[in-house]
Design a protein around this motif. Structure first.
Motif, PDB file in Angstrom:
ATOM      1  N   ASN A 159       0.869  -0.795   0.204  1.00  0.00           N
ATOM      2  CA  ASN A 159      -0.334   0.150  -0.013  1.00  0.00           C
ATOM      3  C   ASN A 159       0.595   1.362   0.163  1.00  0.00           C
ATOM      4  O   ASN A 159       1.937   2.139   1.299  1.00  0.00           O
ATOM      5  CB  ASN A 159      -0.988   0.105   1.423  1.00  0.00           C
ATOM      6  CG  ASN A 159      -2.160   1.580   1.353  1.00  0.00           C
ATOM      7  OD1 ASN A 159      -1.901   2.551   0.437  1.00  0.00           O
ATOM      8  ND2 ASN A 159      -3.265   1.152   1.838  1.00  0.00           N
ATOM      9  N   LYS A 160       0.599   1.740  -1.210  1.00  0.00           N
ATOM     10  CA  LYS A 160       1.958   3.628  -1.216  1.00  0.00           C
ATOM     11  C   LYS A 160       1.207   4.242  -0.097  1.00  0.00           C
ATOM     12  O   LYS A 160       2.310   4.907  -0.187  1.00  0.00           O
ATOM     13  CB  LYS A 160       1.765   3.578  -2.299  1.00  0.00           C
ATOM     14  CG  LYS A 160       2.351   2.497  -3.715  1.00  0.00           C
ATOM     15  CD  LYS A 160       3.570   1.842  -3.052  1.00  0.00           C
ATOM     16  CE  LYS A 160       4.552   0.986  -4.086  1.00  0.00           C
ATOM     17  NZ  LYS A 160       5.969   0.817  -4.216  1.00  0.00           N
ATOM     18  N   TYR A 166       7.810   6.760   5.697  1.00  0.00           N
ATOM     19  CA  TYR A 166       9.723   6.165   6.314  1.00  0.00           C
ATOM     20  C   TYR A 166      10.817   6.913   5.472  1.00  0.00           C
ATOM     21  O   TYR A 166      10.574   7.131   4.433  1.00  0.00           O
ATOM     22  CB  TYR A 166       9.782   4.392   5.815  1.00  0.00           C
ATOM     23  CG  TYR A 166       8.669   3.612   6.804  1.00  0.00           C
ATOM     24  CD1 TYR A 166       8.550   3.198   7.510  1.00  0.00           C
ATOM     25  CD2 TYR A 166       6.822   4.325   6.503  1.00  0.00           C
ATOM     26  CE1 TYR A 166       7.818   2.778   8.821  1.00  0.00           C
ATOM     27  CE2 TYR A 166       5.785   2.760   6.871  1.00  0.00           C
ATOM     28  CZ  TYR A 166       6.622   2.630   8.129  1.00  0.00           C
ATOM     29  OH  TYR A 166       5.632   2.116   9.021  1.00  0.00           O
ATOM     30  N   VAL A 167      11.906   6.955   6.590  1.00  0.00           N
ATOM     31  CA  VAL A 167      12.471   8.008   5.917  1.00  0.00           C
ATOM     32  C   VAL A 167      13.381   7.381   4.730  1.00  0.00           C
ATOM     33  O   VAL A 167      14.008   7.938   3.938  1.00  0.00           O
ATOM     34  CB  VAL A 167      13.968   8.303   6.597  1.00  0.00           C
ATOM     35  CG1 VAL A 167      14.698   9.591   6.253  1.00  0.00           C
ATOM     36  CG2 VAL A 167      12.444   9.058   8.207  1.00  0.00           C
ATOM     37  N   VAL A 168      13.520   5.937   4.961  1.00  0.00           N
ATOM     38  CA  VAL A 168      14.266   4.988   4.058  1.00  0.00           C
ATOM     39  C   VAL A 168      13.757   5.868   2.639  1.00  0.00           C
ATOM     40  O   VAL A 168      14.230   5.652   1.242  1.00  0.00           O
ATOM     41  CB  VAL A 168      14.196   3.595   4.168  1.00  0.00           C
ATOM     42  CG1 VAL A 168      13.133   3.069   3.677  1.00  0.00           C
ATOM     43  CG2 VAL A 168      14.937   2.924   3.378  1.00  0.00           C
ATOM     44  N   TRP A 177      11.014   1.106   0.304  1.00  0.00           N
ATOM     45  CA  TRP A 177      11.220   0.435   1.941  1.00  0.00           C
ATOM     46  C   TRP A 177      11.402  -1.135   1.919  1.00  0.00           C
ATOM     47  O   TRP A 177      11.640  -1.877   2.578  1.00  0.00           O
ATOM     48  CB  TRP A 177      10.628   1.011   2.748  1.00  0.00           C
ATOM     49  CG  TRP A 177       9.113   0.863   2.603  1.00  0.00           C
ATOM     50  CD1 TRP A 177       7.625   0.641   2.001  1.00  0.00           C
ATOM     51  CD2 TRP A 177       8.046  -0.307   3.778  1.00  0.00           C
ATOM     52  NE1 TRP A 177       6.498   0.731   1.925  1.00  0.00           N
ATOM     53  CE2 TRP A 177       6.966  -0.013   3.241  1.00  0.00           C
ATOM     54  CE3 TRP A 177       8.181   0.069   4.926  1.00  0.00           C
ATOM     55  CZ2 TRP A 177       5.719  -0.608   4.269  1.00  0.00           C
ATOM     56  CZ3 TRP A 177       6.825  -0.918   5.774  1.00  0.00           C
ATOM     57  CH2 TRP A 177       5.956  -0.888   5.040  1.00  0.00           C
ATOM     58  N   GLN A 178      10.128  -0.980   0.451  1.00  0.00           N
ATOM     59  CA  GLN A 178       9.954  -3.089   0.254  1.00  0.00           C
ATOM     60  C   GLN A 178      11.696  -2.758  -0.559  1.00  0.00           C
ATOM     61  O   GLN A 178      11.686  -4.445  -0.048  1.00  0.00           O
ATOM     62  CB  GLN A 178       9.139  -2.685  -1.015  1.00  0.00           C
ATOM     63  CG  GLN A 178       7.548  -2.647   0.027  1.00  0.00           C
ATOM     64  CD  GLN A 178       6.725  -2.992  -1.878  1.00  0.00           C
ATOM     65  OE1 GLN A 178       6.649  -1.779  -2.755  1.00  0.00           O
ATOM     66  NE2 GLN A 178       6.209  -3.396  -1.752  1.00  0.00           N
ATOM     67  N   GLN A 179      12.502  -2.466  -0.573  1.00  0.00           N
ATOM     68  CA  GLN A 179      13.310  -3.138  -1.279  1.00  0.00           C
ATOM     69  C   GLN A 179      14.405  -3.235  -0.072  1.00  0.00           C
ATOM     70  O   GLN A 179      15.191  -3.976   0.129  1.00  0.00           O
ATOM     71  CB  GLN A 179      14.395  -2.335  -2.435  1.00  0.00           C
ATOM     72  CG  GLN A 179      13.401  -2.277  -4.131  1.00  0.00           C
ATOM     73  CD  GLN A 179      13.569  -1.453  -4.702  1.00  0.00           C
ATOM     74  OE1 GLN A 179      13.627  -0.149  -4.448  1.00  0.00           O
ATOM     75  NE2 GLN A 179      13.877  -1.461  -6.156  1.00  0.00           N
TER      76      GLN A 179
END
Length: 263
Positions: A159-160, A166-168, A177-179
């Motif tokens: 879910n985008k 998330y700072v990442v 962040w998924q990667q």
């Protein structure tokens, strides 16, 4: 980005910056031979430098926001699941959700726009939606049990909507962040352990509200619940043709045998 290229493309032909792609279709989907499409991508050094510069500015803005949240002591909020109140530290609040209720939102130092994230999660829970699979449930008791048993006490990575928190997602172009989540770390190992069936020591038993009872009796055949045992036995007799008490009397079951049959 658009403002920059609006000026540049107004004074130079598209072919100076864009790759040309020939396709047998028009933008509206109708057939046409060798229609030209122009592709502007970061393979062009000028475009890549522009994207990197904008990415850096956005990262600096996000880090400033994160520092502001970290230093802000006016934070005040009640727990999403129990009656504990928190004041002053968002990190303490996030750690409480993780340690006491096993709600995994990630490390506090990787979060930004935390208040909006918590508002989003609260809205979903109040709407009886599972945070991970986003299915709708009929009451909080059933939702709580579903999230506990399925290890769905985390947000949906597909879910985008959650990316902005998330700072990442702001650190590097093209990396979300998924990667990063695929890279092994302490949080990932812990989450995998819970998902694989290891013992869950989190306490969700205190997730209550004024409108729902603290405990309920569950039907042996469906997800129907009732606050009183007699109500659920009446339901089983009426809806499933199973008179629990009569069966126990016929089989001459004692108390412990009844408990085993109920389990």
């Amino acid at each position: 980005y658009l403002a920059y290229w609006r000026i540049r493309l107004a004074s130079n032909p598209l072919t100076d910056f864009c790759s040309t792609v020939l396709m047998d279709t028009k933008p509206d989907g109708t057939s046409s031979k060798d229609e030209k499409f122009y592709l502007l991508a970061d393979i062009l050094p000028e475009d890549r430098l522009l994207r990197e510069g904008l990415q850096q500015k956005r990262l600096e803005w996000v880090l400033d926001k994160q520092a502001e949240e970290r230093d802000d002591r006016s934070f005040s909020r009640g727990c999403l699941f129990c009656r504990q109140e928190f004041a002053g530290s968002r990190a303490e609040y996030i750690n409480h959700l993780s340690q006491q209720h096993n709600l995994q939102l990630g490390r506090p130092e990787n979060l930004v726009f935390t208040d909006e994230l918590l508002d989003t999660i609260k809205h979903k829970l109040d709407s009886l939606l599972c945070l991970f699979c986003e299915k709708l449930f009929r009451d909080r008791t059933v939702l709580k049990e579903h999230m506990r048993k399925k290890s769905h006490k985390r947000v949906n990575p597909d879910n985008k909507l959650y990316d902005k928190f998330y700072v990442v997602n702001y650190l590097e172009m093209g990396k979300d962040w998924q990667q990063v989540q695929k890279e092994p770390d302490e949080f990932e190992i812990s989450r995998r352990g819970n998902a694989s069936g290891s013992e869950d020591n989190s306490d969700w038993s205190d997730w209550q509200d004024e409108e729902s009872p603290s405990s309920a009796v569950v039907c042996l055949f469906c997800e129907e619940t009732a606050q009183h045992f007699n109500d659920i036995t009446r339901h089983m007799a009426d809806q499933h043709g199973f008179p629990f008490s009569e069966n126990c009397d016929e089989e001459k079951l004692d108390f412990y045998q009844k408990v085993r049959s109920d389990a």
